[in-house]
Design an enzyme around this catalytic site. Structure first.
Site, PDB file in Angstrom:
ATOM      1  N   ASN A   1       0.835  -1.191   0.080  1.00 16.64           N
ATOM      2  CA  ASN A   1      -0.147   0.053   0.113  1.00 16.64           C
ATOM      3  C   ASN A   1       0.915   1.318  -0.007  1.00 16.64           C
ATOM      4  O   ASN A   1       2.197   1.297  -0.111  1.00 16.64           O
ATOM      5  CB  ASN A   1      -1.034  -0.006   1.138  1.00 16.64           C
ATOM      6  CG  ASN A   1      -0.317  -0.008   2.587  1.00 16.64           C
ATOM      7  OD1 ASN A   1       0.382   0.854   2.699  1.00 16.64           O
ATOM      8  ND2 ASN A   1      -0.556  -0.980   3.161  1.00 16.64           N
TER       9      ASN A   1
ATOM     10  N   ASP B   1      -3.919  -6.427   5.393  1.00 17.48           N
ATOM     11  CA  ASP B   1      -4.855  -7.230   5.864  1.00 17.48           C
ATOM     12  C   ASP B   1      -5.101  -8.708   5.350  1.00 17.48           C
ATOM     13  O   ASP B   1      -5.294  -9.406   6.067  1.00 17.48           O
ATOM     14  CB  ASP B   1      -6.077  -6.611   5.831  1.00 17.48           C
ATOM     15  CG  ASP B   1      -6.439  -5.532   6.522  1.00 17.48           C
ATOM     16  OD1 ASP B   1      -5.940  -5.503   8.048  1.00 17.48           O
ATOM     17  OD2 ASP B   1      -7.066  -4.461   6.389  1.00 17.48           O
TER      18      ASP B   1
ATOM     19  N   LYS C   1       7.587 -17.649 -11.393  1.00 22.70           N
ATOM     20  CA  LYS C   1       7.108 -16.346 -11.838  1.00 22.70           C
ATOM     21  C   LYS C   1       5.709 -16.956 -12.394  1.00 22.70           C
ATOM     22  O   LYS C   1       5.730 -17.509 -13.477  1.00 22.70           O
ATOM     23  CB  LYS C   1       7.887 -15.548 -12.783  1.00 22.70           C
ATOM     24  CG  LYS C   1       7.068 -14.641 -13.425  1.00 22.70           C
ATOM     25  CD  LYS C   1       8.146 -13.660 -14.285  1.00 22.70           C
ATOM     26  CE  LYS C   1       7.259 -12.546 -15.144  1.00 22.70           C
ATOM     27  NZ  LYS C   1       8.029 -12.136 -16.182  1.00 22.70           N
TER      28      LYS C   1
ATOM     29  N   PHE D   1      -4.148   3.676  14.890  1.00 26.18           N
ATOM     30  CA  PHE D   1      -4.552   4.626  13.856  1.00 26.18           C
ATOM     31  C   PHE D   1      -5.804   3.974  12.947  1.00 26.18           C
ATOM     32  O   PHE D   1      -5.975   2.795  13.070  1.00 26.18           O
ATOM     33  CB  PHE D   1      -3.458   4.941  13.014  1.00 26.18           C
ATOM     34  CG  PHE D   1      -2.339   5.792  13.380  1.00 26.18           C
ATOM     35  CD1 PHE D   1      -1.572   5.601  14.295  1.00 26.18           C
ATOM     36  CD2 PHE D   1      -2.496   7.269  12.705  1.00 26.18           C
ATOM     37  CE1 PHE D   1      -0.583   6.691  14.813  1.00 26.18           C
ATOM     38  CE2 PHE D   1      -1.599   8.202  13.179  1.00 26.18           C
ATOM     39  CZ  PHE D   1      -0.642   7.929  14.304  1.00 26.18           C
TER      40      PHE D   1
ATOM     41  N   LYS E   1     -13.172   0.551  15.878  1.00 25.00           N
ATOM     42  CA  LYS E   1     -11.953  -0.141  15.946  1.00 25.00           C
ATOM     43  C   LYS E   1     -11.344  -0.063  17.291  1.00 25.00           C
ATOM     44  O   LYS E   1     -10.962  -0.693  17.969  1.00 25.00           O
ATOM     45  CB  LYS E   1     -11.047   0.652  14.895  1.00 25.00           C
ATOM     46  CG  LYS E   1     -11.154  -0.186  13.725  1.00 25.00           C
ATOM     47  CD  LYS E   1     -10.244   0.628  12.226  1.00 25.00           C
ATOM     48  CE  LYS E   1     -10.805   0.017  11.226  1.00 25.00           C
ATOM     49  NZ  LYS E   1     -10.020   0.891   9.842  1.00 25.00           N
TER      50      LYS E   1
HETATM   51  O1  PMT Z   1       3.091   5.995   6.671  1.00 28.31           O
HETATM   52  P1  PMT Z   1       2.569   7.375   5.951  1.00 28.31           P
HETATM   53  O2  PMT Z   1       2.624   7.580   4.788  1.00 28.31           O
HETATM   54  O3  PMT Z   1       3.121   8.527   7.069  1.00 28.31           O
HETATM   55  O4  PMT Z   1       1.124   7.397   6.375  1.00 28.31           O
HETATM   56  C1  PMT Z   1       0.350   7.356   7.535  1.00 28.31           C
HETATM   57  C2  PMT Z   1      -0.811   6.451   7.916  1.00 28.31           C
HETATM   58  C3  PMT Z   1      -1.873   7.013   7.034  1.00 28.31           C
HETATM   59  C4  PMT Z   1      -0.355   4.987   7.194  1.00 28.31           C
HETATM   60  C5  PMT Z   1      -1.021   6.378   9.181  1.00 28.31           C
HETATM   61  O5  PMT Z   1      -1.529   7.719   9.488  1.00 28.31           O
HETATM   62  C6  PMT Z   1      -2.132   5.351   9.416  1.00 28.31           C
HETATM   63  O6  PMT Z   1      -3.590   5.803   9.335  1.00 28.31           O
HETATM   64  N1  PMT Z   1      -1.915   4.127   9.803  1.00 28.31           N
HETATM   65  C7  PMT Z   1      -2.954   2.883  10.109  1.00 28.31           C
HETATM   66  C8  PMT Z   1      -3.193   2.370   8.744  1.00 28.31           C
HETATM   67  C9  PMT Z   1      -4.005   1.407   8.984  1.00 28.31           C
HETATM   68  O7  PMT Z   1      -3.640   0.095   8.820  1.00 28.31           O
HETATM   69  O8  PMT Z   1      -5.247   1.552   9.237  1.00 28.31           O
HETATM   70  P2  PMT Z   1      -6.412   0.413   9.633  1.00 28.31           P
HETATM   71  O9  PMT Z   1      -7.767   1.184   9.858  1.00 28.31           O
HETATM   72  O10 PMT Z   1      -6.388  -0.433   8.199  1.00 28.31           O
HETATM   73  O11 PMT Z   1      -6.023  -0.391  10.770  1.00 28.31           O
HETATM   74  C10 PMT Z   1      -6.407   0.058  12.160  1.00 28.31           C
HETATM   75  C11 PMT Z   1      -5.125  -0.167  13.053  1.00 28.31           C
HETATM   76  O12 PMT Z   1      -4.892  -1.685  13.245  1.00 28.31           O
HETATM   77  C12 PMT Z   1      -3.885   0.576  12.865  1.00 28.31           C
HETATM   78  O13 PMT Z   1      -3.250   1.043  13.898  1.00 28.31           O
HETATM   79  C13 PMT Z   1      -3.192  -0.623  12.095  1.00 28.31           C
HETATM   80  O14 PMT Z   1      -1.672  -0.514  12.496  1.00 28.31           O
HETATM   81  C14 PMT Z   1      -3.613  -2.097  12.875  1.00 28.31           C
HETATM   82  N2  PMT Z   1      -3.714  -2.950  12.113  1.00 28.31           N
HETATM   83  C15 PMT Z   1      -4.055  -3.300  10.846  1.00 28.31           C
HETATM   84  C16 PMT Z   1      -4.112  -4.241  10.294  1.00 28.31           C
HETATM   85  C17 PMT Z   1      -3.497  -5.630  10.951  1.00 28.31           C
HETATM   86  N3  PMT Z   1      -3.366  -6.761  10.084  1.00 28.31           N
HETATM   87  N4  PMT Z   1      -2.726  -5.358  12.025  1.00 28.31           N
HETATM   88  C18 PMT Z   1      -2.908  -4.386  12.562  1.00 28.31           C
HETATM   89  O15 PMT Z   1      -2.294  -4.167  13.608  1.00 28.31           O
END
Ligand code: PMT
Length: 392
Positions: A209, A278, A288, A322, A336
């Site tokens: 991503n 995810d 390949k 986040f 969340k």
């Molecule tokens: O890296 P940059 O370019 O500076 O951009 C910053 C950002 C946009 C990536 C950052 O600000 C941000 O939003 N990070 C969280 C991205 C994310 O995966 O969001 P989510 O809503 O899908 O996940 C929610 C939370 O679960 C996040 O804290 C994530 O780290 C966590 N997560 C998600 C998926 C996973 N398999 N395991 C996790 O722990």
């Protein structure tokens, strides 16, 4: 709050000199004392009288001018500075300081100061991207000098790209943070994740991503400055390796999961700013994948949710997540927060083109488990990092 604080502002010669007047004005409104040192070329753009009137202090530019008092001026200002800001910083002054050249009042005073020196570069895009300028910046960063990244846009010379002096509010905010640095995280162990993860499909392709890692790296640097012992678990990024931080590189979500769990028990605060994938491919292809048919289906399976797992096993740790959302920001973020048993969540709208992924800035709303909610304006990721830490 800033009464008695002294900023020495070095102004070097470029079209952005006029913006330095606004910086002086903003500092004065905060009761910060400002002493301005101008290079000779800076005085070609704006007269010292303007800075003298705004700062209410004499402006220094000539090394050999009759001294205004008995102190040796460059030494006196070097010692007086709580923070030394150079804005705008040209390629020339950056190059001189990187090479140890002290041949005018500004470069001599910088050389003699023990204060934190912060550069806010402003120059033509090609100059900023020039490998020599880049090497000089890298060298200075390694030595502990700090840089406020320039903005991007249309420059006075007509070029479009990076090189615009950062917004004066962001520069002032950065210096305010520096002036008020508290060692409030001393003794705390903070685990931060940053960047994307990659999920390999075959030896050539992978899923990933747009995360650049900037948000996580800024959090890690801010936490280190505030005295924390920081471990940063990072997916692949193009960012410089931060100093004084235990950096662990990972590629996939599975690897990030293992590393986070390994460190989690010895952590006081976990901040998950990474964007882990995810899903991963169900079956990695050793060879390949050939371009054999018009369509290609790749089956994906769920990756572990790292934060959710930490929410299940947490004891005394604070958990900060986040939420990267493109719709229903508040509802999704709160869902969340609850589902992952978090103490705080920072929601950003990823459709906002000046914020979120890749940008140097972010615009967020912060939610806590006790119902606290606060929306913040667009700001640099450095400044946001400090706000997040203030809220922990
Ligand atoms: O890296 P940059 O370019 O500076 O951009 C910053 C950002 C946009 C990536 C950052 O600000 C941000 O939003 N990070 C969280 C991205 C994310 O995966 O969001 P989510 O809503 O899908 O996940 C929610 C939370 O679960 C996040 O804290 C994530 O780290 C966590 N997560 C998600 C998926 C996973 N398999 N395991 C996790 O722990």
């Amino acid at each position: 709050m800033f009464q008695g604080k002294n900023v020495v502002l070095g102004v070097s010669g470029g079209i952005a000199v006029y913006k330095a007047c606004d910086i002086v004005s903003k500092f004065r409104k905060l009761s910060i004392n400002v002493d301005v040192i101008m290079t000779k070329s800076a005085t070609e753009f704006v007269r010292p009288l303007t800075f003298a009137s705004m700062s209410q202090n004499p402006v220094t530019s000539d090394m050999f001018e009759e001294p205004k008092d008995w102190d040796i001026e460059h030494i006196a200002l070097a010692q007086k500075a709580d923070v030394f800001l150079i804005a705008p910083a040209t390629a020339n002054i950056i190059g001189k300081i990187a090479c140890g050249i002290a041949d005018d009042m500004l470069s001599t005073t910088v050389m003699a100061t023990k204060a934190k020196v912060i550069f806010a570069p402003a120059m033509n895009t090609q100059m900023y991207l020039n490998p020599i300028v880049n090497e000089n910046i890298k060298k200075l960063k390694k030595l502990g000098y700090e840089f406020i990244s320039p903005g991007e846009g249309r420059l006075a010379c007509g070029d479009i790209g990076p090189g615009k002096l950062a917004d004066t509010e962001d520069i002032v905010e950065y210096v305010k943070n520096e002036l008020s640095i508290k060692k409030d995280l001393k003794g705390k162990r903070i685990l931060i994740t940053a960047g994307p993860t990659i999920e390999k499909i075959d030896p050539v392709r992978f899923l990933t991503n747009h995360s650049s890692g900037k948000m996580g790296y800024k959090l890690a640097e801010a936490a280190r400055k505030r005295g924390a012992e920081v471990t940063l678990i990072s997916g692949p990024t193009n960012l410089e390796r931060p100093q004084g931080i235990n950096l662990i590189d990972v590629l996939s979500t599975e690897e990030m999961y293992e590393m986070v769990l390994e460190h989690f028990k010895d952590t006081d605060i976990l901040i998950k700013s990474a964007a882990p994938s995810d899903y991963k491919v169900k079956k990695y292809s050793e060879n390949k994948i050939k371009k054999a048919s018009e369509t290609l289906n790749i089956e994906l399976v769920k990756n572990p949710d790292i934060l959710k797992k930490c929410g299940e096993i947490k004891t005394n740790q604070q958990l900060i997540g986040f939420a990267a959302e493109s719709q229903n920001l508040e509802d999704n973020a709160i869902a969340k927060l609850k589902k992952k048993n978090l103490d705080m969540i920072i929601a950003n709208n990823i459709l906002d083109e000046n914020a979120g992924f890749k940008s140097d800035k972010n615009k967020v709303t912060l939610f806590k488990k006790d119902g606290f909610k606060k929306e913040y304006p667009l700001m640099t990721k450095e400044n946001l990092a400090n706000i997040i830490l203030d809220n922990i």
